[in-house]
Each structure stands twice: as C-alpha cells, then as structure tokens.
Design a protein around this motif. Structure first.
Motif, short mmCIF file in Angstrom:
data_model
loop_
_atom_site.label_atom_id
_atom_site.label_comp_id
_atom_site.label_asym_id
_atom_site.label_seq_id
_atom_site.Cartn_x
_atom_site.Cartn_y
_atom_site.Cartn_z
N ALA A 30 0.72 -1.31 0.03
CA ALA A 30 -0.06 0.04 0.09
C ALA A 30 0.79 1.45 -0.01
O ALA A 30 0.48 2.29 -0.72
CB ALA A 30 -1.04 0.12 1.14
N ASP A 33 2.29 1.56 -3.49
CA ASP A 33 1.51 1.63 -4.72
C ASP A 33 1.75 0.66 -5.48
O ASP A 33 1.60 0.57 -6.63
CB ASP A 33 1.43 2.92 -5.67
CG ASP A 33 1.03 4.21 -4.81
OD1 ASP A 33 0.08 3.98 -3.85
OD2 ASP A 33 1.62 5.36 -4.64
N ASP A 34 1.76 -0.67 -4.95
CA ASP A 34 2.08 -1.94 -5.78
C ASP A 34 1.02 -2.95 -5.76
O ASP A 34 0.64 -3.51 -4.78
CB ASP A 34 3.41 -2.57 -4.96
CG ASP A 34 3.59 -3.81 -5.77
OD1 ASP A 34 2.93 -4.24 -6.75
OD2 ASP A 34 4.46 -4.77 -5.11
N LEU A 35 0.04 -2.62 -6.79
CA LEU A 35 -1.21 -3.31 -6.86
C LEU A 35 -0.99 -4.64 -7.00
O LEU A 35 -1.81 -5.69 -6.16
CB LEU A 35 -2.03 -2.67 -8.00
CG LEU A 35 -3.51 -2.96 -8.18
CD1 LEU A 35 -4.17 -2.60 -6.82
CD2 LEU A 35 -4.08 -2.49 -9.26
N LEU A 38 -0.05 -6.08 -3.60
CA LEU A 38 -1.30 -5.91 -2.61
C LEU A 38 -2.09 -7.27 -2.97
O LEU A 38 -2.65 -7.84 -1.88
CB LEU A 38 -2.18 -4.61 -2.84
CG LEU A 38 -3.23 -4.32 -2.11
CD1 LEU A 38 -2.80 -4.43 -0.47
CD2 LEU A 38 -4.16 -3.40 -2.28
N TYR A 39 -2.61 -7.58 -4.04
CA TYR A 39 -3.25 -8.78 -4.38
C TYR A 39 -2.49 -9.85 -4.02
O TYR A 39 -3.17 -10.73 -3.43
CB TYR A 39 -3.61 -8.95 -5.76
CG TYR A 39 -4.90 -8.16 -6.16
CD1 TYR A 39 -6.15 -8.58 -5.94
CD2 TYR A 39 -4.71 -6.78 -6.65
CE1 TYR A 39 -7.34 -7.73 -6.27
CE2 TYR A 39 -5.86 -6.33 -7.05
CZ TYR A 39 -7.14 -6.51 -6.71
OH TYR A 39 -8.11 -5.72 -7.15
N ILE A 163 -10.46 -5.20 -1.16
CA ILE A 163 -9.13 -4.91 -1.50
C ILE A 163 -8.93 -3.36 -1.39
O ILE A 163 -7.64 -3.07 -0.79
CB ILE A 163 -8.86 -5.39 -3.05
CG1 ILE A 163 -7.25 -5.44 -3.29
CG2 ILE A 163 -9.65 -4.50 -4.22
CD1 ILE A 163 -6.62 -6.31 -2.72
N THR A 164 -9.76 -2.42 -1.75
CA THR A 164 -9.84 -1.28 -1.48
C THR A 164 -9.80 -0.83 -0.11
O THR A 164 -8.83 -0.20 0.36
CB THR A 164 -11.12 -0.48 -2.11
OG1 THR A 164 -11.11 -0.80 -3.48
CG2 THR A 164 -11.00 1.05 -1.97
N ALA A 167 -6.30 -2.04 1.32
CA ALA A 167 -5.12 -0.75 0.98
C ALA A 167 -5.14 0.18 1.74
O ALA A 167 -4.17 0.87 2.01
CB ALA A 167 -5.31 -0.56 -0.75
#
Length: 180
Positions: A30, A33-35, A38-39, A163-164, A167
């Motif tokens: 988070a 900003d590594d999406l 994160l997943y 997920i939002t 994050a």
C-alpha cells in the motif's frame, strides 16, 4: 496457530506467522502503490486452492488485524469519536476524491456517471475503514459498535470493497522498516 469456528461445525486454523507477514506485506504494498503486490499480500497462504470457508476466515481475520494495526499506529486515544478517526484518515490519505477530480485525471475515458460512482464507492470504503479502525480504539470492556460489525461483514464478503479497504488500512498502518 489459532483455531476459530466459522459457521456450523467449521473450524478454521489461521497461521499467526503467515497473518503477521501478510499484514506487513499489505502495508508495504500500500505504501509503495504496488497493486500486484497488494493482491499477492492478501491471498491466503494456500492461494486459490483455499476452500471458501477458510478463505473467508482468512480475509476476515486479516481485515481486523490490519484495522487493529492502523488503530495502534494512529496515535489516537481509545474511545475517541468516529469524527476524530475520520479526520485522522483525511490527514493521512488526503481528502476523498471528487467526481470532478476523477474526471480531470482522464476526461476522455472517465465520464461524469462513472466518476460519481467511483467517488461514492471510495467514500463508502473510507467509511468502512473508519468503522474498522474504531474497533481498535474501543475500550477493551466495550463491545464493538454495530457499524463496525456490519462494516467487517460487508468488507469481508465483497472482494472489490475488500481490496480497497485493505489498501486503505495498509496505507494507514505505519510502513514496516520505514518504507513508503
């Protein structure tokens, strides 16, 4: 390892070391900003092979641990108002996006209806984060607010919201090792 009962005759064991690693990985992803990271960070240890009841238990447990971590890192007083939590989130994350700001980012691709819906979805997720962090700021002898329980159920069971919110909570938690 901790065992919890979810539903009728369903015992699920959560590996506490894996859970601690996941909380740290969510915070790092988070803050950077590594999406994709994160997943990967929120996935149960067995990945997509995890049975649904175990996956739900994992997501619910991870969610509450992220909220407790963010609450502990917030510096806010136990028992503070929901408004105080919301103001702290605004201070850390900045103001919620408006439809105009979202449209300005890519006016050729984002129309007004889509921007309005995205801003409303983000605001709803932010409210869930406020309620979940409130759990960590509740006095130990008090039950969590009904809003927090409802937020936990909703977020755990809605993959897009989950997920939002995770994050957001990861960004609100202090970055491990000073990253981010």
């Amino acid at each position: 390892m901790a065992t919890a009962t979810y539903g009728k005759d369903t015992d699920v064991t959560i590996d506490q070391a894996a859970l601690g690693s996941a909380v740290k990985a969510v915070a790092v992803a988070a803050h950077t900003d590594d999406l994709a990271g994160l997943y990967q960070a929120v996935m149960p240890p067995a990945g997509t092979d995890t049975p649904p009841a175990e996956a739900a238990a994992w997501f619910g447990t991870l969610l509450i641990h992220l909220a407790l971590t963010a609450a502990a890192d917030s510096g806010l007083e136990r028992g503070c108002s929901r408004e105080t939590v919301s103001e702290w989130i605004d201070e850390v994350l900045g103001p919620p996006p408006t439809p105009a700001r979202l449209r300005a980012e890519d006016p050729g691709r984002i129309d007004h209806v889509e921007a309005t819906r995205a801003a409303a979805d983000y605001s709803r997720c932010r409210e869930y984060a406020v309620d979940l962090i409130g759990v960590g700021l509740t006095d130990p002898d008090e039950a969590p607010a009904e809003r927090a329980v409802d937020a936990h159920c909703t977020v755990t069971n809605d993959k897009d919201v989950r997920i939002t919110v995770m994050a957001m909570l990861g960004r609100l938690a202090a970055a491990p090792g000073g990253q981010g």
